[in-house]
Design a protein around this motif. Structure first.
Motif, mmCIF file in Angstrom:
data_model
loop_
_atom_site.group_PDB
_atom_site.id
_atom_site.type_symbol
_atom_site.label_atom_id
_atom_site.label_comp_id
_atom_site.label_asym_id
_atom_site.label_seq_id
_atom_site.Cartn_x
_atom_site.Cartn_y
_atom_site.Cartn_z
ATOM 1 N N ARG A 67 0.821 -1.212 0.000
ATOM 2 C CA ARG A 67 0.000 0.000 0.000
ATOM 3 C C ARG A 67 0.858 1.266 0.000
ATOM 4 O O ARG A 67 0.361 2.341 -0.327
ATOM 5 N N LEU A 68 2.130 1.115 0.371
ATOM 6 C CA LEU A 68 3.024 2.263 0.395
ATOM 7 C C LEU A 68 3.684 2.447 -0.964
ATOM 8 O O LEU A 68 3.475 1.647 -1.883
ATOM 9 N N SER A 69 4.516 3.451 -1.071
ATOM 10 C CA SER A 69 5.086 3.843 -2.360
ATOM 11 C C SER A 69 5.808 2.687 -3.057
ATOM 12 O O SER A 69 6.711 2.068 -2.501
ATOM 13 N N GLY A 70 5.368 2.417 -4.274
ATOM 14 C CA GLY A 70 6.077 1.448 -5.102
ATOM 15 C C GLY A 70 7.179 2.088 -5.924
ATOM 16 O O GLY A 70 7.938 1.399 -6.596
ATOM 17 N N GLU A 71 7.280 3.416 -5.863
ATOM 18 C CA GLU A 71 8.319 4.133 -6.593
ATOM 19 C C GLU A 71 9.619 4.198 -5.802
ATOM 20 O O GLU A 71 10.634 4.634 -6.335
ATOM 21 N N HIS A 72 9.571 3.764 -4.544
ATOM 22 C CA HIS A 72 10.764 3.808 -3.711
ATOM 23 C C HIS A 72 11.237 2.400 -3.387
ATOM 24 O O HIS A 72 10.435 1.495 -3.153
ATOM 25 N N THR A 73 12.549 2.250 -3.400
ATOM 26 C CA THR A 73 13.191 0.979 -3.070
ATOM 27 C C THR A 73 13.992 1.162 -1.786
ATOM 28 O O THR A 73 14.869 2.029 -1.722
ATOM 29 N N VAL A 74 13.673 0.347 -0.783
ATOM 30 C CA VAL A 74 14.324 0.446 0.521
ATOM 31 C C VAL A 74 15.553 -0.452 0.527
ATOM 32 O O VAL A 74 15.444 -1.675 0.382
ATOM 33 N N VAL A 75 16.719 0.174 0.683
ATOM 34 C CA VAL A 75 17.996 -0.555 0.702
ATOM 35 C C VAL A 75 18.648 -0.307 2.059
ATOM 36 O O VAL A 75 18.830 0.847 2.469
ATOM 37 N N THR A 76 18.978 -1.374 2.772
ATOM 38 C CA THR A 76 19.620 -1.234 4.083
ATOM 39 C C THR A 76 21.092 -1.598 3.986
ATOM 40 O O THR A 76 21.463 -2.568 3.326
ATOM 41 N N LEU A 77 21.907 -0.807 4.666
ATOM 42 C CA LEU A 77 23.329 -1.111 4.805
ATOM 43 C C LEU A 77 23.535 -1.648 6.210
ATOM 44 O O LEU A 77 23.354 -0.927 7.201
ATOM 45 N N ALA A 78 23.886 -2.930 6.319
ATOM 46 C CA ALA A 78 24.098 -3.553 7.617
ATOM 47 C C ALA A 78 25.488 -4.161 7.652
ATOM 48 O O ALA A 78 26.010 -4.603 6.623
ATOM 49 N N GLY A 79 26.047 -4.187 8.819
ATOM 50 C CA GLY A 79 27.382 -4.761 8.951
ATOM 51 C C GLY A 79 27.869 -4.667 10.383
ATOM 52 O O GLY A 79 27.188 -4.117 11.261
ATOM 53 N N GLY A 80 29.050 -5.190 10.603
ATOM 54 C CA GLY A 80 29.620 -5.169 11.935
ATOM 55 C C GLY A 80 30.420 -3.905 12.195
ATOM 56 O O GLY A 80 30.616 -3.059 11.308
#
Length: 568
Positions: A67-80
């Motif tokens: 239902r939220l924006s399909g024009e945005h792509t959520v990319v997470t930067l995870a690490g130690g």
């Protein structure tokens, strides 16, 4: 700089209709979500509640994300700690937005940078990113920005810098765990020294091995390696990831201190954002992960759809015995014979028998039907213990190849209405009892004939009496010839004997016919009662079992379809 609302340059518009690029994926995703919802519906109360809870949570999360924006792509930067993910975040953003350093931990809250503000607000609210740590890039920073052209290509990117997954603060690890479940693209940033970190691989790589399509591993800080060592390090990292189930892992190398060191990573982000498929791919990966868990709850054997006819017939026989149907049929057979005596018996013999004490007469046959009907109410019709015994082992054959939880649910279904069976069986027997005021027509004909013979017998006895009075004793001087001729007495006596014999013979012959008819009547009564009992068995036992088996068949079909889709 602690916060930036937007850059001075105008936003870059990407001319693409919403959902156009990811339409095929969305159609496939919709079918998978529907299948998952059906699995949850069919499995509720039957299989692992933890799995059902996870599936329901995914359905809720998928509905919210779609239902939220399909024009945005959520990319997470995870690490130690020390992997350089915050430096990488700043390098991609072109600004120092996230604090960097080697102390533990450096990033304590998730920081988000958004390219393209339209529709991003509700998405960031859903992601629970603190408004103090939201930043916006509307486009290139200026004519001298070396990354301006690439920055504009990232329209629709939501890049999030997470706390360290190995942080000593539990709240930081919880933050990472939460974002890992909602990100469209998971980016794991590792460094040459700790890329084999056990915590990362045990807690994230292995559990999310099925998310290879939405997982990217960034080997950062390659400036610390000799050129000849980079390929060797990448090969070893690839081997490790593949050994842990991450099929065909995507790996890029970066360095935030060398010119062009993040270009490869930025190109991946550009391609991901442009494709507009990461959102659907992530949800598909989540569903595929669950599909493997659902596969543990069905067997390869073709599921049965109902009990076989033999077992159903055995159930009816057992319930008929529990309800006492054979005894009732026998009683009704005896009652049929006794009632027939009132119609086809020799009335004179009945009058003689009444002079003696006959316990059968005390049965009040005219009230027998009401008495029998009253006997089959509540648990008197069938004892609960007899009913339970009839149900024992009923589903053993159909559940032999079912998974344990489904076998249990089928057995439970067979007994789900066991408490209702005694009363229902009693009602079935009551409804099967005949109406006693309905008698065969030939009984009335025989009764008419027998009373005619009684009338003739009475007339003959009167005739003999008159012959004795007038013909023998001479009470009259001039009697009529038929009553005054004593010589007629032997002939009239013979006539009386014939009438009595005809009555007795008629009664005997009819009793034999009644005996045969009563046997057939008892058989019909028992068959009728069994039909009624079979209806009760279907409603209270067989239908619940069939419903449960159909539920399992539907569950198995949906789970197989979902699992086959995940293998393609």
């Amino acid at each position: 700089m602690n916060q930036m609302t937007t850059t001075p340059t105008p936003a870059v518009t990407v001319e693409q209709s919403a959902g156009q690029a990811d339409e095929p994926s969305e159609l496939s995703l919709t079918a998978r979500l529907d299948a998952l919802q059906r699995l949850v519906d069919l499995g509720t109360g039957r299989i692992d509640p933890v799995l059902l809870s996870d599936a329901s949570a995914l359905l809720t999360r998928a509905g919210e994300r779609l239902r939220l924006s399909g024009e945005h792509t959520v990319v997470t930067l995870a690490g130690g700690t020390g992997s350089g993910k915050s430096s990488l975040f700043n390098a991609v953003c072109g600004l120092n937005l996230s604090p960097t350093g080697m102390r533990r931990p450096m990033t304590s809250k998730a920081h988000a940078c958004v390219w393209g503000l339209s529709g991003a607000g509700p998405l960031l609210d859903w992601l629970q990113v603190d408004k103090r740590h939201r930043y916006a890039r509307a486009g290139a920073l200026g004519p001298d920005d070396p990354q301006g052209e690439e920055s504009g290509s990232l329209q629709g990117l939501v890049l999030i810098d997470l706390p360290d997954h190995d942080s000593i603060a539990e709240v930081h690890r919880a933050e990472v765990d939460r974002f890992v479940t909602v990100a469209d693209l998971l980016v794991w940033v590792v460094d040459p020294q700790k890329y084999a970190d056990a915590a990362l691989h045990r807690n994230y790589i292995v559990p999310f091995a099925r998310h290879a399509d939405v997982t990217l591993v960034v080997l950062n800080q390659i400036d610390r390696l000799q050129p000849s060592e980079v390929d060797e390090c990448v090969s070893d990292l690839r081997r490790l990831l593949e050994a842990e189930g991450l099929a065909d892992p995507r790996i890029v190398t970066t360095s935030t201190v060398t010119e062009g060191g993040v270009d490869a990573f930025r190109r991946v982000l550009v391609e991901t954002v442009a494709a507009r498929r990461a959102r659907a791919q992530r949800l598909v990966a989540d569903i595929d992960r669950l599909a493997a868990r659902f596969a543990e709850h069905y067997s390869a054997a073709e599921p049965p759809t109902m009990l076989d006819e033999r077992r159903a017939a055995e159930l009816v026989d057992a319930l008929a015995d529990a309800a006492g149907a054979p005894a009732v049929a026998e009683a009704m057979e005896s009652a049929y014979e006794l009632r027939a005596v009132d119609y086809v018996g020799w009335p004179i013999a009945r009058m003689v028998s009444r002079l003696r004490s006959d316990p059968l007469r005390k049965m009040r046959l005219t009230e027998l039907r009401e008495e029998l009907r009253g006997a089959f109410t509540g648990p008197v019709g069938a004892q609960q213990g007899d009913v339970d015994y009839a149900l024992h082992g009923l589903t053993d054959e159909v559940t032999r190849e079912l998974p344990p939880e489904w076998a249990h649910s089928v057995r439970a279904a067979s007994r789900s209405r066991a408490a209702e069976l005694p009363e229902a069986l009693g009602e079935a027997l009551k409804g099967a009892l005949p109406v006693f005021n309905q008698v065969p027509r030939w009984w009335w004909l025989v009764k008419t004939w027998q009373y005619f013979l009684v009338l003739v017998t009475g007339a003959t006895l009167l005739w003999i009496l008159l012959l004795l009075l007038y013909g023998v004793l001479g009470v009259s001087d001039d009697p009529p010839g038929l009553i005054g001729d004593a010589g007629l007495i032997p002939y009239v006596t013979v006539l009386l004997a014939c009438v009595l014999g005809m009555g007795a013979l008629t009664s005997s012959a009819c009793r034999n016919v009644v005996a045969l008819s009563s046997a057939r009547h008892g058989e019909r009564m028992e068959a009728h009662m069994r039909e009624r009992i079979a209806e009760v068995a279907e409603e209270k036992v067989l239908y619940p079992i069939a419903d449960e088996l159909r539920a399992y068949a539907g569950f198995r079909a949906e789970a197989e379809r979902l699992l086959n889709a995940s293998r393609k």
